[in-house]
Design an enzyme around this catalytic site. Structure first.
Site, PDB file in Angstrom:
ATOM      1  N   ASP A 166      -9.232 -13.421   1.424  1.00 17.11           N
ATOM      2  CA  ASP A 166      -9.802 -12.072   1.346  1.00 17.11           C
ATOM      3  C   ASP A 166     -11.261 -12.127   0.911  1.00 17.11           C
ATOM      4  OD1 ASP A 166      -7.229 -11.314   1.848  1.00 17.11           O
ATOM      5  OD2 ASP A 166      -6.947 -10.207  -0.026  1.00 17.11           O
ATOM      6  N   ASP A 171      -0.170  -7.291   7.815  1.00 17.28           N
ATOM      7  CA  ASP A 171      -0.351  -8.313   6.790  1.00 17.28           C
ATOM      8  C   ASP A 171       0.844  -9.281   6.792  1.00 17.28           C
ATOM      9  OD1 ASP A 171      -1.546  -9.616   4.670  1.00 17.28           O
ATOM     10  OD2 ASP A 171      -1.968  -7.785   3.559  1.00 17.28           O
TER      11      ASP A 171
END
Ligand code: GLA
Length: 414
Positions: free
Chosen positions: A223, A161
């Site tokens: 997301d 990430d």
């Protein structure tokens, strides 16, 4: 002498046929398939009150059991992946990462052994910056140690990430350094990046040649949520940026529009069909985030549809694109191996009933399949053989609101 010439020849062939600048770890030659906890289980660390759904070794062991016993593995879903919130709040005395001891009492190595014993692979999560997005220790400053730890544990995939970095140069360098650190371990570890997403967020267009060179897949956009509006905006972002992102995809490296949320709460059946169809035509990783212990039959059969999976996993590895957008119908096309094509017709209308569409094969650029005649098969929402057609054939059918019809077009051979 002959051996030497053959060697030089095969080396030259390798250079010529090697996909341009793919991460050279030999992995992800087709899009990765598996399961990841994030969208469904988020950062639920409350094992006292919610032991069944908290982020703990049990959760992955149970998913692995089901993936191995209920047909998922055979269809290609073979990565069981941990997302954020698995970590203890500190590194150990030798600066190595450690799992939360309460929720992972056996440790990650044991979990990897268990997942491997089921014929599956284990994915894990870390972050390029100081901390993960949920605030656990990040990898910045520890890339080599962390890559080595993951390899020693038997990890097969790293989702890396991009939260909590200081500036974009540091982010880019971090993604590259971790790629090199993983390669140095000598273990096969698929490298799933979010480098482009954070670069776009920082106001810059990512260098996709570099991204492809260092990563096996990469997130570009926000997301995913368990909702039709999230699916729609993800699809639209990909279509609106297809000239930039499509050339980067191919065996070894894939654009990742995030998890499949089919089997959860937010999508209707038609919307689930659309997610499956568009993810397949976009050559996206098929990473489910749902509760496989408790999934309805419709979602399961959609996720396990072998015809759609075959499109997704096609060896040519060419990502499909939106080829038209009119009258609230989006048409997508993907070139497949063997002069075949996949087509998706998405009805974007959110009012009314099934709408009729008529298309002429000749207008869809499928000439290499249909020059003489081709065979058209509907693979979603249901399997139907439409038979032999020629280039001038008119295909007329209906598509439900927010749903899709997916076709496979193949050359006719008798
Ligand atoms: C970011 C990522 C998500 C998930 C969370 C975890 O938002 O994009 O996919 O990994 O962090 O905190």
């Amino acid at each position: 002498m002959f051996k030497k010439i053959a060697y030089i020849f095969s080396f030259l062939l390798m250079i010529i046929t090697k996909p341009a600048d793919a991460l050279n770890n030999g992995l992800a030659l087709t899009p990765t398939m598996g399961w990841l906890h994030w969208e469904r289980f988020l950062c639920n660390t409350d094992c006292t009150n919610d032991p069944k759904n908290c982020i703990s070794e049990q959760l992955y062991m149970q998913m692995a059991d089901i993936m191995a016993s209920e047909g998922w593995k055979e269809l290609g879903y073979d990565y069981v992946c941990i997302d954020d919130c698995w970590l203890a709040s500190d590194r150990d005395s030798q600066k190595r990462l450690q799992a939360d001891p309460k929720r992972f009492p056996s440790g990650i190595k044991k979990l990897a052994d268990y997942v491997h014993s089921k014929g599956l692979k284990l994915g894990i999560y870390e972050d390029v910056g100081h901390k993960t997005c949920a605030g656990y220790p990040g990898s910045l400053g520890y890339y080599d140690i962390d890559a080595k730890t993951f390899a020693e544990w038997g990890i097969d995939l790293l989702k890396f990430d991009g939260c909590n970095f200081d500036n974009l140069d540091q982010l880019v360098k971090g993604y590259i350094d971790m790629s090199n650190a993983l390669n140095k371990t000598g273990r096969d570890i698929v490298y799933s990046c979010e480098w482009p997403l954070y670069t776009w967020d920082g106001g810059l267009q990512p260098n996709y040649t570099a991204v492809r060179h260092y990563c096996n897949s990469w997130r570009n956009f926000a997301d995913i949520y368990d909702s039709w509006s999230s699916i729609k905006s993800t699809i639209d972002w990909a279509a609106d940026h297809q000239e930039i992102i499509v050339p980067a995809a191919g065996p070894g490296g894939w654009n990742d529009p995030d998890m499949l949320v089919i089997g959860n709460f937010g999508l209707s059946r038609n919307q689930a069909v659309t997610q499956m169809a568009i993810w397949a035509i976009m050559a996206s990783p098929l990473i489910m985030s749902n509760d496989l212990r408790n999934i309805d039959g419709y979602s399961k059969s959609l996720l396990q549809n072998k015809y759609v999976i075959a499109v997704n996993q096609d060896a040519l590895g060419a990502q499909g694109q939106r080829i038209s957008k009119s009258n609230n119908f989006d048409i997508w096309k993907r070139e497949l191996s063997g002069n075949s094509f996949a087509l998706v017709f998405l009805n974007r209308e959110e009012i009314g009933g099934p709408r009729s569409i008529a298309v002429i094969l000749n207008d869809l650029g499928v000439d290499s399949s249909c020059k003489m005649s081709c065979v058209v098969t509907q693979i979603l929402p249901t399997y139907e053989q439409w038979g032999r057609k020629n280039l001038t054939a008119v295909l007329q059918f209906t598509v439900n609101p927010t749903g899709s019809v997916m076709l496979r077009v193949e050359p006719f051979s008798n």
